[in-house]
Every structure is written in C-alpha cells, then in structure tokens.
Design a protein around this motif. Sequence first.
Motif, short mmCIF file in Angstrom:
data_model
loop_
_atom_site.label_atom_id
_atom_site.label_comp_id
_atom_site.label_asym_id
_atom_site.label_seq_id
_atom_site.Cartn_x
_atom_site.Cartn_y
_atom_site.Cartn_z
N GLU A 222 0.87 -1.31 -0.06
CA GLU A 222 -0.18 -0.02 0.03
C GLU A 222 0.82 1.23 -0.07
OE1 GLU A 222 -2.40 0.57 3.31
OE2 GLU A 222 -0.95 -0.58 4.68
N TYR A 223 2.17 1.13 0.10
CA TYR A 223 2.87 2.46 -0.01
C TYR A 223 3.86 2.58 -1.16
CZ TYR A 223 1.85 2.28 4.92
OH TYR A 223 1.02 2.17 6.17
N VAL A 224 3.86 3.70 -1.71
CA VAL A 224 4.65 4.09 -2.77
C VAL A 224 5.62 5.26 -2.03
CG1 VAL A 224 4.88 5.34 -5.04
CG2 VAL A 224 2.86 3.62 -4.34
N PHE A 225 7.03 5.20 -2.69
CA PHE A 225 8.05 6.08 -2.31
C PHE A 225 8.19 6.72 -3.57
CE2 PHE A 225 10.19 4.05 1.77
CZ PHE A 225 9.02 3.96 2.52
N GLY A 226 8.20 8.27 -3.47
CA GLY A 226 8.61 8.85 -4.49
C GLY A 226 10.02 9.42 -4.28
N ILE A 227 10.77 9.13 -5.23
CA ILE A 227 12.12 9.57 -5.05
C ILE A 227 12.79 10.29 -6.05
CG2 ILE A 227 14.74 8.66 -4.97
CD1 ILE A 227 13.63 6.36 -3.79
N GLY A 228 13.58 11.58 -5.64
CA GLY A 228 14.45 12.31 -6.72
C GLY A 228 15.66 12.34 -6.24
N CYS A 229 16.73 12.37 -7.09
CA CYS A 229 18.17 12.48 -6.51
C CYS A 229 18.94 13.19 -7.62
CB CYS A 229 18.66 11.19 -6.25
SG CYS A 229 18.73 10.02 -7.46
N LYS A 230 20.16 13.62 -7.06
CA LYS A 230 21.33 14.04 -7.99
C LYS A 230 21.86 12.84 -8.99
CE LYS A 230 22.92 17.78 -5.35
NZ LYS A 230 24.19 18.73 -4.84
N SER A 305 13.44 24.12 -13.24
CA SER A 305 14.26 24.67 -14.44
C SER A 305 15.16 23.38 -14.83
CB SER A 305 15.29 25.89 -13.84
OG SER A 305 16.26 25.26 -12.84
N GLN A 306 15.33 22.66 -14.12
CA GLN A 306 16.14 21.24 -14.39
C GLN A 306 15.30 20.31 -15.15
OE1 GLN A 306 19.61 21.23 -13.72
NE2 GLN A 306 19.27 23.41 -13.37
N VAL A 307 14.13 19.82 -14.64
CA VAL A 307 13.55 18.98 -14.99
C VAL A 307 12.09 19.12 -15.67
CG1 VAL A 307 14.75 17.19 -13.58
CG2 VAL A 307 12.50 18.11 -12.87
N GLY A 308 11.74 20.41 -15.61
CA GLY A 308 10.21 20.82 -16.11
C GLY A 308 9.23 20.58 -15.34
N VAL A 309 9.32 20.22 -13.93
CA VAL A 309 8.23 20.15 -13.14
C VAL A 309 8.72 20.48 -11.75
CG1 VAL A 309 8.64 17.77 -12.48
CG2 VAL A 309 6.33 18.88 -12.18
N GLY A 310 7.98 21.12 -10.86
CA GLY A 310 8.55 21.89 -9.65
C GLY A 310 8.58 20.87 -8.47
N ASN A 311 8.10 19.77 -8.69
CA ASN A 311 8.17 18.59 -7.66
C ASN A 311 8.26 17.31 -8.28
OD1 ASN A 311 7.17 16.55 -5.61
ND2 ASN A 311 7.67 18.07 -4.18
N VAL A 312 9.19 16.51 -7.87
CA VAL A 312 9.15 14.88 -8.49
C VAL A 312 8.55 14.03 -7.59
CG1 VAL A 312 10.57 13.17 -9.33
CG2 VAL A 312 11.25 15.62 -10.11
N CYS A 313 9.17 14.03 -6.30
CA CYS A 313 8.97 12.93 -5.23
C CYS A 313 7.63 12.94 -4.90
CB CYS A 313 9.83 12.72 -4.28
SG CYS A 313 9.85 14.40 -3.42
N GLU A 314 6.81 13.85 -4.68
CA GLU A 314 5.59 14.03 -4.32
C GLU A 314 4.52 13.65 -5.46
OE1 GLU A 314 6.47 17.50 -0.70
OE2 GLU A 314 4.94 17.91 -2.44
#
Length: 353
Positions: A222-230, A305-314
């Motif tokens: 039931e859980y999803v981890f959204g992740i962003g990273c360098k 500015s880097q990926v085209g969307v203001g928040n990735v992980c959420e």
Amino acid sequence: MTISIISFTEQGRLLSKRVKEALRKEATICLYTKCSVYKNDRIYVPSSVRDWAEERIQEKSGLLFIGACAIAVRAVAPFLTDKLHDVPILVMDEAGRYVIPILSGHMGGANEIAKHIALKTGAEPVITTATDLRQAFAVDLFAKKNGLSIVNKAGIAKVSSKVLAGKEVSMSIESGHEIKIEKSVLPLGVCLVPYPPDGSVDIVVTSENHVFDALILLKPKEYVFGIGCKRGKTFREIDAFISKKLTQLGISTLQLFAIASISQKEKEQGIIQWCQKEGIPFLTYTAETLQEEEGTFTESSFVRSQVGVGNVCERAALKACREGGKLIQKKEAENGMTIAVAQREWKVSFDEK
C-alpha cells in the motif's frame, strides 16, 4: 518486465525472433544466442550459459531457453532462492511445439507467459501446476493479482494442500477492502468469515499488525516512495536512504508497491539496482504527466528549471498510486536525495481479470 531469450541453433534463433514479436506489447525482450554462426554479432554469448543466466537473474529478467530443459535447469540451479523471489523460467523446443514454464509459474507469471506465447505462436503450453490444472483457487496467484505480499511463504503449500484435497478454505479480509464479494463470485471452496476472525482461519488479508491464528497472512502493498536524486547516487546511498524511511514508518519492503520518479531518472543505476534487489517495480513518468497530478505540492523553481516540473517525489508517489492515493509524507531531502511517501487505496477482488 524484461524477458531474456537464449537460443542454441539457427532454428532456435529464428523462433526467438517470433517469440519476441509475440511478446513485444507485454514485455521488453532481449535476444541472445550461443549459435557459433553469430560469434561476431552482439547477440552472441561468449561466456558460459551459467554465467549468462546469473547475470540476467541478478537483473531480475525472466528467462526463456530455446533448447533442452536440462540446459536450463543446470544453468539456473545455483541462483534459485524461493518461489516468491525467483524470476520466471521457461523452456521451448527449437521446433516451437511446446512451451514449458519450469519456475515461478504464479508469482513470476511464467504460466501466463507460456499461455500467451502459445496463443501467439501455435505452441502447446505444458502447465504442470496442480491448482491450474484443476482450475482451483491458488492463494499465491490471488495475492499477486491483488497486489498483496505473502508474509509467510510456507502457508502457500498448506493452503494449496487443503484446496487440492477438496477441503474448504476460510478467508478473513480487513473490513472495507472488499470489492463486490458475493457467494456467486467466490472461487469454489473458499468461504469468507468476519474480520477480525474469531479463532483460527486459513487466510487473513490485512494491513493491520495484529497476530492471527492463520495459515497464511497477506499484506497489501500500500505504500509508494517517490524519489528524486542527483545523478550518480550509488546503490548504497539509495539503500541507506530508503531503509531509513522504512524504519521511520515502521514498515517493510513487503508493503512497498513501487518506487516512483521522473523519466529522466529511468536509467539511474542506484535506484534500478535497489529495485532489482528487492523485486519492487521502478515506475517513471514524464514531467508533463507529473504536472497533471492534482494536489498541493512542495514546489521548487530550481527543480522546475532542471526537469520541467516543480516537484518530482511527491507528484510521482501520488501518480503511482493511481486512483484514491493520498500523500502521507511530504518531501524530505538528504544528501542530494529527496523522498515522499504516498499510501494507496487497496481493495481485494476475486475477479479473474
């Protein structure tokens, strides 16, 4: 899903191309051969079949051997773990008469893969799983179709033994998580009892951490981890980051449905290796798709500015939940990595589809 096909003769290689075409919409197919005619071709495998199999299994790729069953058995035997984690292994004869799932028929999907190959190529699927042959209830297949983790794998054989002996199997499902379950749609021999069960029961399906007198316990993923990273974060860094969050939440990898991120991270090796090791899907979405996700998010102009969307992980965590998901932890950052946690709405169905 990725399926790696290895052939040993020219006839087998031609068959592998037919199978690739048959499965192209269902999986990513990689072709290999030991046929010496192709020694200078990139599809040729210069190493031993055993070494080739080990590398593919580490990548969590399903395997199809077009050749003798003995070749497949000897190649994969040293790398087998258990029925919950083994990749699907199949064999076809080079004439394409038969397709045989020999490992991970249910959890890995080898039986379904065999049936699909047979349907598309005219081969005959050789299914040996007893519950499939009798069209009986299979608790591991039920778990897979409903996104449930099997906590105690020893219970699979115990429940299947009761089913095959013609005995009734009792099941208790956490209240509020059933989908139109009526007597008419229950598999033959399965009966529902109220939750929480009063006394012993064969199968319990719940997200709660109670102790039950049950043969087998199924927990929803039931859980999803959204992740962003360098770029270039290592497996060890990703592992430590995710493990810390699991500990904080008091959950295990058994309860993870997926790791999610943006499409620019689809080749991020640290995340890929972690997901392969744990057998958890890694889902990625384009910036445009993530931008469509509705909700209040922790936005960053730099990330935009880097990926085209203001928040990735959420956004990625919620997107992977599909309908009914909710964000239970907003973005947290550490050492060039971000993580957010969403919780899926889970339901149990006996629908065959």
